[in-house]
Design an enzyme around this catalytic site. Structure first.
Site, PDB file in Angstrom:
ATOM      1  N   THR A  66       0.317   0.978   6.194  1.00  0.00           N
ATOM      2  CA  THR A  66       0.579  -0.030   5.172  1.00  0.00           C
ATOM      3  C   THR A  66       0.970  -1.320   5.884  1.00  0.00           C
ATOM      4  OG1 THR A  66       2.020  -0.667   3.329  1.00  0.00           O
ATOM      5  CG2 THR A  66       2.965   0.800   4.976  1.00  0.00           C
ATOM      6  N   GLY A  67       0.658  -2.442   5.262  1.00  0.00           N
ATOM      7  CA  GLY A  67       1.003  -3.720   5.893  1.00  0.00           C
ATOM      8  C   GLY A  67      -0.111  -4.723   5.738  1.00  0.00           C
ATOM      9  N   THR A 126       0.812  -1.205   0.000  1.00  0.00           N
ATOM     10  CA  THR A 126       0.000   0.000   0.000  1.00  0.00           C
ATOM     11  C   THR A 126       0.855   1.269   0.000  1.00  0.00           C
ATOM     12  OG1 THR A 126      -1.721  -1.179   1.201  1.00  0.00           O
ATOM     13  CG2 THR A 126      -1.710   1.217   1.404  1.00  0.00           C
ATOM     14  N   ARG A 174     -12.579  -8.788  -1.771  1.00  0.00           N
ATOM     15  CA  ARG A 174     -11.906  -8.514  -0.503  1.00  0.00           C
ATOM     16  C   ARG A 174     -11.589  -7.033  -0.377  1.00  0.00           C
ATOM     17  NH1 ARG A 174      -6.663  -6.180   1.037  1.00  0.00           N
ATOM     18  NH2 ARG A 174      -6.130  -6.994   3.094  1.00  0.00           N
ATOM     19  N   VAL A 175     -11.921  -6.453   0.765  1.00  0.00           N
ATOM     20  CA  VAL A 175     -11.570  -5.067   1.066  1.00  0.00           C
ATOM     21  C   VAL A 175     -10.712  -5.061   2.318  1.00  0.00           C
ATOM     22  CG1 VAL A 175     -12.442  -2.784   1.705  1.00  0.00           C
ATOM     23  CG2 VAL A 175     -13.663  -4.169   0.010  1.00  0.00           C
ATOM     24  N   GLY A 176      -9.574  -4.405   2.251  1.00  0.00           N
ATOM     25  CA  GLY A 176      -8.671  -4.359   3.395  1.00  0.00           C
ATOM     26  C   GLY A 176      -8.831  -3.098   4.214  1.00  0.00           C
ATOM     27  N   ASP A 177      -7.756  -2.740   4.896  1.00  0.00           N
ATOM     28  CA  ASP A 177      -7.813  -1.609   5.823  1.00  0.00           C
ATOM     29  C   ASP A 177      -7.861  -0.256   5.129  1.00  0.00           C
ATOM     30  OD1 ASP A 177      -4.987  -2.340   5.112  1.00  0.00           O
ATOM     31  OD2 ASP A 177      -4.603  -0.434   6.121  1.00  0.00           O
ATOM     32  N   GLY A 195      -3.440  -5.919   6.006  1.00  0.00           N
ATOM     33  CA  GLY A 195      -4.685  -5.181   6.181  1.00  0.00           C
ATOM     34  C   GLY A 195      -5.624  -5.742   7.223  1.00  0.00           C
TER      35      GLY A 195
END
Length: 310
Positions: A218-219, A167, A195-198, A221
């Site tokens: 970043t990382g 990210t 899929r939706v991350g952070d 999620g």
């Protein structure tokens, strides 16, 4: 000390042959954001410009260069936040958009909502006159190679995330003391469709509040979401911690509690900044007082003077 802008190009592990292009990419992005601030522009304009430059750089996992989902498609998430009013905009699982961060900015500016997703976000983009781009224009040979390499039950989920920064994001404080953040991503390699991350989640992928500061993360999620990492760091700053100490505390808690690795860029309202990470690497750059700072490994702090010839 003001103004200041700090960017990251993702936390993770990247091969040495790709680290140079990643370092140059964040330096170019931070220069772009800093130019806006030096000319009296807003923190929000600066972070959107910086992240747009990273989205347009195929070295990063955002916009062109995004990783592919399990079906070989690009689905991207992005968010922006204005620390003056807490106004926020986000998009998730969007396709065929060159710059999701700019679309997130429009969600904030032109709707009463905070987040639009998938088909609804695409419909909104068309209504706003944003031209769709062919998916192939967002897919690099490197992304497709890694997608194919990590298909199937034998793929190692840890190894699949290596070899590519994650990210991208930026935080800034402008000359008037306004804070802002922006974050953008292609997500996790070979993720499930939808899929939706952070990144699209306010408080996880980023947060900005003039009273406290701004963070972009970043990382991993799913781990970031479980501890709402951006807001957690700002909570520590509200309790009196510095940007660096609060960032370290948030990252340590995330590692201890859910075993996740991440990185952050953080600023406070006075312009103190930090670039911290628990992963092996995070490519980052900062610009303040006509100086550009950058690094990739823990402890790095390379500095050069910013002049108008660059």
């Amino acid at each position: 000390m003001l103004p200041v802008v700090v960017v990251h190009g993702g936390a993770g592990v990247v091969p040495r042959e790709r680290s140079d292009v990643s370092c140059k990419g964040v330096q170019a992005a931070v220069r772009g954001g800093y130019t806006i601030l030096r000319e009296g522009g807003s923190a929000l304009d600066a972070v959107v410009e910086a992240v747009t430059l990273l989205e347009n750089n195929p070295a990063f996992n955002a916009g062109c260069g995004s990783v592919l989902n399990v079906k070989g498609d690009v689905e991207m998430d992005a968010m922006v936040m204005d620390g003056r009013t807490l106004a926020s905009g986000a998009v998730s699982a969007v396709r065929n958009i060159a710059n999701p961060t700019q679309l997130a900015r429009l969600v904030m500016d032109k709707t009463s909502h905070v987040c639009l997703t998938a088909g609804g976000a695409s419909e909104f983009a068309r209504a706003m006159g944003i031209q769709e781009v062919p998916q192939e224009s967002l897919i690099t040979d490197y992304a497709r190679m890694r997608w194919k390499k990590n298909l199937g039950p034998g793929a190692n989920p840890v190894e699949s995330q290596m070899g590519k920064m994650g990210t991208v994001g930026a935080v800034a404080v402008d000359a008037e003391g306004n804070a802002a953040c922006a974050t953008s991503t292609g997500g996790i390699l070979n993720k499930m469709e939808g899929r939706v991350g952070d990144t699209a989640c306010i408080g996880s992928g980023g947060y900005a509040d003039n009273k406290v500061g701004a963070v972009s993360t970043t990382g991993h999620g799913e781990a970031i979401m479980k501890v709402t990492l951006a807001r957690l760091i700002l909570f520590h700053m509200e309790q009196g911690m510095s940007a660096a100490a609060a960032s370290d505390a948030g990252l340590a808690y995330m590692l201890e509690r859910v075993g996740g690795l991440a990185g952050v860029v953080t600023v406070d309202p006075q312009g103190h900044w930090a670039a911290r990470f628990s992963s092996l690497q995070m490519v980052w750059a900062a610009a303040q007082n006509q100086k550009l700072h950058y690094g990739i490994y823990s402890g790095d702090q390379f500095t050069q003077v910013i002049d108008d010839t660059h």
